[in-house]
Write an enzyme that holds these catalytic residues in place. Sequence first.
Site, PDB file in Angstrom:
ATOM      1  N   ASP A   1     -25.248 -72.661  -3.134  1.00  0.00           N
ATOM      2  CA  ASP A   1     -26.004 -72.681  -1.705  1.00  0.00           C
ATOM      3  C   ASP A   1     -27.140 -72.927  -2.077  1.00  0.00           C
ATOM      4  OD1 ASP A   1     -23.984 -72.830   1.463  1.00  0.00           O
ATOM      5  OD2 ASP A   1     -26.093 -72.302   1.171  1.00  0.00           O
TER       6      ASP A   1
ATOM      7  N   GLU B   1     -20.649 -77.194   9.193  1.00  0.00           N
ATOM      8  CA  GLU B   1     -21.538 -77.594   9.532  1.00  0.00           C
ATOM      9  C   GLU B   1     -21.626 -79.651   8.341  1.00  0.00           C
ATOM     10  OE1 GLU B   1     -25.221 -76.049   8.819  1.00  0.00           O
ATOM     11  OE2 GLU B   1     -25.073 -75.256  10.322  1.00  0.00           O
ATOM     12  N   VAL B   2     -21.124 -79.297   7.600  1.00  0.00           N
ATOM     13  CA  VAL B   2     -21.602 -81.374   6.570  1.00  0.00           C
ATOM     14  C   VAL B   2     -20.059 -81.439   6.290  1.00  0.00           C
ATOM     15  CG1 VAL B   2     -20.966 -81.216   4.029  1.00  0.00           C
ATOM     16  CG2 VAL B   2     -23.096 -79.565   5.125  1.00  0.00           C
TER      17      VAL B   2
ATOM     18  N   ASN C   1     -14.937 -73.149   6.773  1.00  0.00           N
ATOM     19  CA  ASN C   1     -15.293 -73.530   7.785  1.00  0.00           C
ATOM     20  C   ASN C   1     -14.625 -74.877   8.524  1.00  0.00           C
ATOM     21  OD1 ASN C   1     -17.364 -70.749   8.509  1.00  0.00           O
ATOM     22  ND2 ASN C   1     -19.046 -72.137   7.662  1.00  0.00           N
TER      23      ASN C   1
ATOM     24  N   HIS D   1     -15.343 -77.950   2.222  1.00  0.00           N
ATOM     25  CA  HIS D   1     -15.796 -77.580   0.893  1.00  0.00           C
ATOM     26  C   HIS D   1     -14.946 -75.686   1.117  1.00  0.00           C
ATOM     27  CE1 HIS D   1     -18.525 -77.667   4.680  1.00  0.00           C
ATOM     28  NE2 HIS D   1     -18.214 -76.426   4.466  1.00  0.00           N
ATOM     29  N   MET D   2     -14.999 -75.259   0.304  1.00  0.00           N
ATOM     30  CA  MET D   2     -14.658 -73.470   0.109  1.00  0.00           C
ATOM     31  C   MET D   2     -15.989 -72.867  -0.033  1.00  0.00           C
ATOM     32  SD  MET D   2     -12.494 -71.388  -2.251  1.00  0.00           S
ATOM     33  CE  MET D   2     -10.511 -71.903  -1.446  1.00  0.00           C
ATOM     34  N   HIS D   3     -16.821 -71.816   0.703  1.00  0.00           N
ATOM     35  CA  HIS D   3     -17.848 -70.389   0.431  1.00  0.00           C
ATOM     36  C   HIS D   3     -16.615 -69.745  -0.709  1.00  0.00           C
ATOM     37  CE1 HIS D   3     -20.756 -72.282   3.367  1.00  0.00           C
ATOM     38  NE2 HIS D   3     -19.718 -72.519   4.109  1.00  0.00           N
TER      39      HIS D   3
HETATM   40  P1  5GP Z   1     -20.943 -75.550   6.759  1.00  0.00           P
HETATM   41  O1  5GP Z   1     -21.293 -74.746   8.003  1.00  0.00           O
HETATM   42  O2  5GP Z   1     -20.557 -76.510   6.988  1.00  0.00           O
HETATM   43  O3  5GP Z   1     -19.531 -74.241   6.431  1.00  0.00           O
HETATM   44  O4  5GP Z   1     -21.836 -74.680   4.913  1.00  0.00           O
HETATM   45  C1  5GP Z   1     -22.692 -75.943   4.683  1.00  0.00           C
HETATM   46  C2  5GP Z   1     -23.282 -75.264   3.631  1.00  0.00           C
HETATM   47  O5  5GP Z   1     -23.572 -76.637   3.103  1.00  0.00           O
HETATM   48  C3  5GP Z   1     -24.521 -74.323   3.949  1.00  0.00           C
HETATM   49  O6  5GP Z   1     -24.410 -72.533   3.780  1.00  0.00           O
HETATM   50  C4  5GP Z   1     -25.842 -74.979   4.159  1.00  0.00           C
HETATM   51  O7  5GP Z   1     -26.331 -73.747   3.583  1.00  0.00           O
HETATM   52  C5  5GP Z   1     -25.366 -75.768   2.384  1.00  0.00           C
HETATM   53  N1  5GP Z   1     -26.297 -76.744   2.382  1.00  0.00           N
HETATM   54  C6  5GP Z   1     -26.900 -77.643   3.000  1.00  0.00           C
HETATM   55  N2  5GP Z   1     -27.186 -78.843   2.408  1.00  0.00           N
HETATM   56  C7  5GP Z   1     -27.154 -78.737   1.366  1.00  0.00           C
HETATM   57  C8  5GP Z   1     -27.610 -78.885  -0.057  1.00  0.00           C
HETATM   58  O8  5GP Z   1     -28.695 -79.757   0.254  1.00  0.00           O
HETATM   59  N3  5GP Z   1     -27.194 -78.566  -1.082  1.00  0.00           N
HETATM   60  C9  5GP Z   1     -26.975 -76.869  -1.291  1.00  0.00           C
HETATM   61  N4  5GP Z   1     -26.786 -76.301  -2.271  1.00  0.00           N
HETATM   62  N5  5GP Z   1     -26.131 -76.654  -0.184  1.00  0.00           N
HETATM   63  C10 5GP Z   1     -26.337 -77.561   0.945  1.00  0.00           C
END
Ligand code: 5GP
Length: 119
Positions: free
Chosen positions: A33, A99-100, A91, A104-106
């Site tokens: 991340d 957000e994206v 999320n 995806h799995m964190h």
């Molecule tokens: P979400 O809030 O959608 O569950 O998590 C999206 C994650 O993507 C966030 O933790 C953010 O830091 C990460 N992220 C957003 N843009 C990029 C990127 O361009 N490259 C990487 N490696 N991570 C990203």
Amino acid sequence: MIYNSKNIFAKILRGEIPNNTVYEDEYVLCFDDVNPQMPIHCLIIPKGAYVNLNDFSRNASDEEIVGFYRAVEKIVEIKKMSGSGYRAIFNTDDHGGQEVPHMHMHILGGEKCPSMIVK
Ligand code: 5GP
């Protein structure tokens, strides 16, 4: 559910944006991340175009679903977290804080995670 192929993870999958790859196979890409919340914080994404966990669970093939989850254990090994443990988070949509819009799995670890915040 309409997938927007302009999202940042789609661009990473197409190689348009660089990433620090942890693991890759035919089903998944895993990368660190960009804004880590823990000493280890990586993201596992399916290579297929799925908006979120609901979309993936409903529409991915059995092979894709198995491929995704089999990769998790390999990534945990690569990051040396199998003994110490880790947290896995999906999320999902607005209330989940996604957000994206590419599923995806964190994976978070490297030290003890704080208590879960529900409010
Ligand atoms: P979400 O809030 O959608 O569950 O998590 C999206 C994650 O993507 C966030 O933790 C953010 O830091 C990460 N992220 C957003 N843009 C990029 C990127 O361009 N490259 C990487 N490696 N991570 C990203």
